[in-house]
Design a protein around this motif. Structure first.
Motif: not given
Length: 562
Positions: A29-41, A509-518
């Motif tokens: 995922g993009e930088t800042g999209a929250g990939k490390t949230m998975l690690a926190k979870a 298996t590939h996952f993508r995390i994406e952040k909505a900005s609108d």
């Protein structure tokens, strides 16, 4: 293996569900999209402390749930005995969950039933190994390097290390006990004299609760002896006087007898009066008996065997003991019992000293033997580990690297034995190897860690999680790191949070995390990619868009090479 990971209201993620597969799973995922949230979870799921602000704004709580398929035998640990009834049978799923309220309070669950964060740590540590940036730096610690060497030595060596730790702690405990016994022996005579004195005081008095109550009552009686005599004598005279008073016809018994005589003069005339006459007769008899008893009581007071002074002296001894030893007869008797036990211990101190000394000698011999066996095992394994790591590093695009394992002896023996392990590395030909803590960058540490994982035993958790293990790596090295992660995934499940297309292209298996900005509140979503979606994500990771035919061709080549 981690089958499913569900996340609700955690930071930017409102709701996400990841169905992971075997082999290599990647999250991009993009930088800042929250990939490390998975690690926190995952950290929450494994009993970690919830950081402030982890609940999504506007939500009342965050929720994380993991569904695992434990490897056979992974939960057969005696330390899990308290959780045993909640653990599944072989080949059944294990569900761990965590709720975190917006106020910070959290609750843990195992198989849907309340548990503790410690329970999650106990179980999670057998299911997942987590490797993040801190774990890379941890590799620079001597203790971590020794653990890596011991893991390489194999399960028998690890069992011997645990056995040695037990022997080491036993020997240390016996040394402390021996020191205490020596101190006891030095002060034994003084302490025994004090114990004998206190026991003598108590045994001489032989206190009892019944006697204390009896003495207290007797003291009160003796203090008011004159009043008691007067009351008893006056009462006897009033009922049945003696001497001149009796001749004068006074006293209640005499008056009642006169009434009885008058009623008896007309006995048999009226049955009602006859009944009353019987009562007068009984009352006279009782009055005469009571007068006799009162005189006897008065005479007994005259013959009281104990003096008030004797009673007061014994009660003073009671009072002194109660003040010294707890305020009650029971406390005094308990203190006496403790004194006897301590006196027995002092009497047997010499025997205990000899027995403990012999036990310590035996324990130290066992400890020495086990320490020698550990050292020999490590000495034999160290050069093999160094050679295997060099081979692994060459596969990680570090062909010129050299690696050595030294075993410096500790100044003082610890629970791990007599030696430490220190890894030395040189990343370029012709350079002298220096300790890993002094030379390695983040990317180099990541590759050394992967090399060690590649040669370590396959025992332990079957799910490995890497949080940007490829940080600081690029080019061919990035591809080599990806290959190593995929290689690890042949025997275990690997989940890697990555920013490198070379790694992501190798994923099963590939996952993508994406952040909505609108939206007024940022929102992140996690999607599983397949087919064309994977190509699009690799293009983005290459810094291009779909219109860039060169980037698209490069992405397709990466996938084809995988």
């Amino acid at each position: 293996m981690l089958l499913e990971l569900r996340i609700e209201n955690l930071l930017l993620i409102e709701r996400a569900e990841l169905r992971l597969g075997p082999g290599l799973n990647t999250l991009t995922g993009e930088t800042g999209a929250g990939k490390t949230m998975l690690a926190k979870a995952l950290d929450l799921l494994l009993g970690g402390r919830p950081p402030a602000g982890i609940v999504r704004p506007g939500a009342s709580e965050a929720y994380v749930e993991g569904v695992f398929l434990p490897p056979a035998g992974s939960l057969d640990d005696p330390e899990l005995e308290e959780l045993r009834e909640r653990l599944p049978e072989a080949e059944e799923e294990l569900v761990l969950a965590r709720r975190v309220a917006a106020g910070g309070r959290s609750r843990a669950f195992v198989q849907g039933r309340s548990a503790t964060a410690a329970d999650l740590r106990e179980l999670g540590g057998r299911l997942i190994s987590f490797y993040g940036q801190h774990e890379h730096r941890r590799l620079t610690l001597v203790s971590a390097q020794l653990e890596a060497l011991d893991a390489y030595c194999g399960p028998e060596h690890l069992a011997a290390r645990r056995e040695f730790a037990t022997a080491h702690l036993r020997a240390a405990g016996l040394r402390r006990e021996l020191d205490e016994l020596r101190g006891v022996a030095a002060a034994r005579e003084r302490d025994r004299d004090l114990l004998d004195f206190e026991l003598g005081e108590i045994d001489e008095l032989a206190p009892s609760e019944d006697e204390l109550q009896e003495l207290t009552g007797t003291r009160e009686r003796l203090r008011r002896l004159d009043a008691l005599r007067h009351a008893a004598g006056s009462g006897a005279e009033a009922l049945a006087p003696e001497g001149a008073a009796a001749e004068a016809g006074g006293g209640a018994a005499t008056l009642i007898a006169e009434g009885e005589r008058l009623a008896g003069a007309v006995a048999g005339v009226d049955p009602e009066l006859d009944r009353l006459a019987e009562r007068l007769s009984a009352l006279r008899i009782e009055a005469e008996d009571l007068g006799t008893e009162l005189r006897r009581y008065e005479q007994d007071l005259e013959a009281e065997p104990q003096s008030l002074e004797e009673i007061e002296e014994r009660l003073e001894r009671y009072d002194r003991l109660l003040r010294k030893h707890g305020g009650s007869v029971a406390a005094v008797l308990a203190h006496a019992e403790r004194c006897r036990s301590e006196r027995d211990r002092l009497d047997h101190a010499e025997v205990a000293l000899e027995e403990t000394g012999a036990a310590l000698k035996h324990a130290e011999a066992a400890e020495e033997e086990l320490a020698g066996a550990l050292g020999a095992s490590r000495g034999a394994a160290a050069p093999r580990l160094a050679e295997d790591v060099r081979t692994e590093l060459s596969e990680l695009a570090m062909d010129e690297a050299s690696f050595a394992v030294d075993l410096p002896r500790r100044e003082r023996r610890g629970q791990a034995g007599d030696e430490d392990a220190e890894f030395s590395v040189a990343f370029n030909r012709g350079m002298s190897a220096t300790p890993l803590r002094e030379t390695a960058s983040g990317g180099e540490l990541s590759r050394v860690m992967l090399a060690l994982l590649g040669v370590a035993s396959a025992s332990g958790p079957q799910t490995l999680v890497f949080d940007e293990v490829d940080s600081g790596v690029g080019g061919q090295a990035a591809r080599a790191v990806g290959e190593k992660l995929r290689s690890l995934g042949r025997d275990r499940q690997v989940l890697c949070i990555t920013h490198l297309p070379q790694v992501a292209s190798l994923a099963d298996t590939h996952f993508r995390i994406e952040k909505a900005s609108d939206e007024s509140i940022a929102r992140a979503s996690v999607d599983r990619l397949a087919g064309e979606e994977v190509v699009e994500e690799l293009c983005r990771m290459l810094g291009a868009d779909l219109a860039d035919s060169g980037a698209r061709r490069h992405a397709e080549e990466l996938l084809a090479a995988a």
